[in-house]
Design a protein around this motif. Sequence first.
Motif, short mmCIF file in Angstrom:
data_model
loop_
_atom_site.label_atom_id
_atom_site.label_comp_id
_atom_site.label_asym_id
_atom_site.label_seq_id
_atom_site.Cartn_x
_atom_site.Cartn_y
_atom_site.Cartn_z
N ASP A 1 -10.84 -15.08 6.46
CA ASP A 1 -10.69 -14.89 7.70
C ASP A 1 -11.31 -13.78 8.39
OD1 ASP A 1 -9.01 -11.78 7.30
OD2 ASP A 1 -8.32 -12.70 5.81
N ASP B 1 -10.85 -10.62 9.56
CA ASP B 1 -10.93 -9.27 8.86
C ASP B 1 -11.30 -8.92 7.59
OD1 ASP B 1 -9.36 -9.27 11.62
OD2 ASP B 1 -7.22 -9.08 11.21
N SER B 2 -10.88 -10.16 7.12
CA SER B 2 -11.59 -9.78 5.74
C SER B 2 -13.29 -9.71 5.31
CB SER B 2 -10.30 -10.61 4.55
OG SER B 2 -9.68 -10.52 5.08
#
Length: 112
Positions: free
Chosen positions: A65, A67-68
């Motif tokens: 994802d 955000d990661s």
Amino acid sequence: MAITLTPVALQRVQRFVAETPGALGLRFGVTRTGCSGWGHVADLARERRDGDTVFEQDGISIFVDADSLALVDGTEIDFGKQGLSETFLFRNPNATAECGCGESFTTETDLA
């Protein structure tokens, strides 16, 4: 930019995907946890989500994802024994420190 699997981890993920109906590959990322702040999360991916970056290795898709991604970019995922159990092991070049138990990590950005 890449996430890679060692040969042992690749074989394990291939087996998990083959044995799980609807599995598309491996979902890899982080979550806030532990005493240091971030913990790696690995599970089977059952869908592609908006914002996912997908890495391919020998027929296995690795979904990360948005955000990661900055926190795990460059990570090598291995599989081996840790104590009495078998588990995925993460060699994350972004981790600048780990908690004593090894369950969570911090990055240079966290220390600033």
